[in-house]
Design a protein around this motif. Structure first.
Motif, PDB file in Angstrom:
ATOM      1  N   ASP A 103       0.860  -1.196   0.000  1.00 20.82           N
ATOM      2  CA  ASP A 103       0.000   0.000   0.000  1.00 20.82           C
ATOM      3  C   ASP A 103       0.891   1.240   0.000  1.00 20.82           C
ATOM      4  O   ASP A 103       1.595   1.504   0.954  1.00 20.82           O
ATOM      5  CB  ASP A 103      -0.896  -0.039   1.247  1.00 20.82           C
ATOM      6  N   GLU A 137       0.336   9.685   4.684  1.00 21.84           N
ATOM      7  CA  GLU A 137      -0.941   9.676   3.951  1.00 21.84           C
ATOM      8  C   GLU A 137      -2.029   9.062   4.817  1.00 21.84           C
ATOM      9  O   GLU A 137      -3.186   9.444   4.739  1.00 21.84           O
ATOM     10  CB  GLU A 137      -0.753   8.857   2.670  1.00 21.84           C
ATOM     11  N   GLU A 138      -1.681   8.134   5.670  1.00 24.01           N
ATOM     12  CA  GLU A 138      -2.702   7.354   6.381  1.00 24.01           C
ATOM     13  C   GLU A 138      -3.259   8.041   7.624  1.00 24.01           C
ATOM     14  O   GLU A 138      -4.271   7.602   8.171  1.00 24.01           O
ATOM     15  CB  GLU A 138      -2.108   5.993   6.791  1.00 24.01           C
ATOM     16  N   GLN A 207      -6.416  -2.763  -3.697  1.00 27.22           N
ATOM     17  CA  GLN A 207      -6.913  -2.859  -2.309  1.00 27.22           C
ATOM     18  C   GLN A 207      -8.365  -3.346  -2.265  1.00 27.22           C
ATOM     19  O   GLN A 207      -9.104  -3.043  -1.349  1.00 27.22           O
ATOM     20  CB  GLN A 207      -6.790  -1.509  -1.584  1.00 27.22           C
ATOM     21  N   ARG A 229     -14.190  11.925   7.158  1.00 29.73           N
ATOM     22  CA  ARG A 229     -13.856  11.172   8.360  1.00 29.73           C
ATOM     23  C   ARG A 229     -14.130  12.027   9.601  1.00 29.73           C
ATOM     24  O   ARG A 229     -13.909  13.240   9.595  1.00 29.73           O
ATOM     25  CB  ARG A 229     -12.373  10.797   8.378  1.00 29.73           C
ATOM     26  N   ARG A 301     -17.800   7.031   2.643  1.00 26.32           N
ATOM     27  CA  ARG A 301     -17.319   7.286   1.286  1.00 26.32           C
ATOM     28  C   ARG A 301     -18.384   6.910   0.258  1.00 26.32           C
ATOM     29  O   ARG A 301     -19.194   6.006   0.494  1.00 26.32           O
ATOM     30  CB  ARG A 301     -16.069   6.443   0.980  1.00 26.32           C
ATOM     31  N   ALA A 369     -10.627   3.432  -2.334  1.00 23.09           N
ATOM     32  CA  ALA A 369      -9.616   3.922  -1.389  1.00 23.09           C
ATOM     33  C   ALA A 369      -9.215   5.341  -1.768  1.00 23.09           C
ATOM     34  O   ALA A 369      -9.262   5.730  -2.932  1.00 23.09           O
ATOM     35  CB  ALA A 369      -8.383   3.015  -1.436  1.00 23.09           C
ATOM     36  N   GLY A 370      -8.813   6.084  -0.752  1.00 27.02           N
ATOM     37  CA  GLY A 370      -8.284   7.426  -0.996  1.00 27.02           C
ATOM     38  C   GLY A 370      -6.813   7.321  -1.345  1.00 27.02           C
ATOM     39  O   GLY A 370      -6.144   6.355  -0.962  1.00 27.02           O
ATOM     40  N   HIS A 396      -4.689  -3.173   3.933  1.00 31.65           N
ATOM     41  CA  HIS A 396      -4.718  -2.684   5.324  1.00 31.65           C
ATOM     42  C   HIS A 396      -4.746  -3.891   6.258  1.00 31.65           C
ATOM     43  O   HIS A 396      -5.418  -3.914   7.276  1.00 31.65           O
ATOM     44  CB  HIS A 396      -5.929  -1.771   5.588  1.00 31.65           C
TER      45      HIS A 396
END
Ligand code: HGY
Ligand code: MN
Ligand code: MN
Ligand code: MN
Length: 424
Positions: A103, A137-138, A207, A229, A301, A369-370, A396
């Motif tokens: 990832d 990023e996460e 993913q 979020r 999302r 996924a973003g 993930h």
């Protein structure tokens, strides 16, 4: 490496595989001991990854390699003319807790392999190639999702500097510990001038299960889903688990549990929306105490902003109704909001051409996924290439995996895109 079983082929895919294995040796304390991969922003493991990426880029023949003011690792491979516009690419090297090896990292290593190939052949393109290993990023250690790519688009939030992690360490202190300047001036200076760039492309594992089930190794992304979020807390009343009748309770955890079940069915009703309560804790809870507090996260999302907004509106309205009925109160903090990011048609077409040229059946698909590409989308055209994962594309999760053959296809598709761009 699946292809080892079928007769070793010295491909760049094998090399990219090895780079992932090497980088995965670094992991945060508390995880490394258990063989788990967790690399969060500016920990010692994170800094070891930075240094490995610098070493790796230098070995590939990049003309300039540096670590920027927020910890992004930036490699530049010059074009034939210094003033030529630059193709920007890359992805992130931080991970979620107990995450997978691919990832983000795949999107750094694939273009690195392409530069290695160009350098070895003594070839220069009529444009420069800038590969960025985004540092964060996460949003795991700090609530600062897309920090690395956000710094390049001028969206670093100054409030992040004073955020504290679970151990009370501010981001500013973490930056100083990592020998980064930790000043807004240095960070603001990272903003890229879009006019100097042709666009942004990102290679990433899918993913998800789609490509795996179609048995197609590569996919072209049409759009990245919109997301929002929250971190929240419900406060009720702690009381005795044995003596408090069920109709006299203000149970904070039961309220959040009810919200989780509502969000699940509300998202499912859309068909292509998703809702996740990934964190749900009763701080200092006890087995024989009705939960007085419950903290939780919310990740919503959908393919479009409007659909995400409708889902968000319903879930938040339901949270209020649940709390009203149960006599508890809630607080919510929005920690990230990202608009849907459609691929730029010209760049999507280049990926489509590359995939088709390799004889791979063309499959175009949205990204649930973003990605860092959605930040760059705010300032320049972008498009992504997906590669399938094994184990139904799980991600993930340590089961996240792909093959060196598919990695090699990514390198070949990326090289094709570069040649296509050079011929235009
Ligand atoms: O959560 C995401 O979509 C990405 O992995 N940050
Ligand atoms: Mn991720
Ligand atoms: Mn990612
Ligand atoms: Mn990403």
């Amino acid at each position: 490496r699946l292809n080892d079983k079928f007769g070793f082929k010295p491909t760049l895919g094998n090399e990219v595989w090895d780079w992932h294995e090497a980088l995965a040796q670094h992991s945060d304390p508390g995880y490394k001991e258990h063989g788990q991969l967790t690399v969060t922003y500016l920990t010692d493991a994170h800094r070891a990854c930075m240094n490995d990426l610098v070493t790796g880029m230098r070995a590939c023949g990049f003309d300039e390699v540096s670590i920027d003011a927020v910890g992004n690792v930036v490699g530049r491979f010059h074009g034939t003319t210094p003033a030529a516009p630059v193709l920007l690419t890359g992805s992130h090297f931080d991970t979620v807790r107990n995450g997978g090896k691919y990832d983000g990292r795949l999107g750094i290593f694939v273009p690195m392999a392409c530069v290695k190939q160009l350098h070895a052949a003594g070839r220069r393109l009529p444009f420069g190639v800038e590969v960025v290993g985004f540092a964060e990023e996460e949003g795991q250690r700090y609530k600062a999702t897309f920090l690395g790519s956000g710094a390049l688009t001028g969206h670093f939030n100054p409030a992040w500097l004073d955020q504290r992690d679970a151990d009370g360490v501010t981001m500013r202190a973490a930056m100083q510990h990592a020998d980064l300047p930790a000043t807004l001036e240095a960070i603001d200076a990272l903003k890229r001038d879009p006019a100097k760039y042709l666009g942004f492309v990102e290679v990433h594992i899918e993913q998800g299960p789609v490509l795996n089930e179609l048995d197609i190794p590569l996919g072209v992304v049409t759009s990245i889903n919109a997301s929002v979020r929250y971190l929240g807390e419900v406060v009720g009343m702690a009381c005795h688990a044995g003596t408090t009748p069920m109709d006299r309770r203000r149970d904070a955890a039961a309220a959040v549990a009810e919200l989780a079940l509502y969000a699940e069915q509300r998202a499912a009703a859309d068909g292509d929306s998703v809702a996740t309560i990934g964190m749900l804790q009763v701080p200092n809870g006890s087995i024989n105490v009705v939960p007085g507090r419950c903290t939780f996260s919310l990740d919503l999302r959908a393919p479009s902003d409007a659909q995400r907004d409708a889902l968000e509106r319903d879930v938040l309205a339901q949270l209020s109704a649940i709390c009203e009925r149960r006599g508890v109160r809630h607080t919510l903090e929005e920690t990230m909001r990202a608009a849907a990011a459609p691929s730029a048609p010209a760049w999507q077409a280049r990926w489509e051409q590359a995939v088709t040229a390799l004889g791979v059946p063309l499959h175009c698909m949205p990204s649930g996924a973003g990605h860092d590409a959605m930040k760059l989308h705010e300032v320049m055209p972008q498009a992504m290439l997906f590669v399938r994962g094994l184990n139904s594309g799980i991600s993930h999760n340590p089961l996240e995996s792909t093959t060196s053959d598919d990695m090699d296809l990514c390198v070949r598709a990326f090289s094709h895109l570069l040649d296509q761009l050079a011929s235009e």
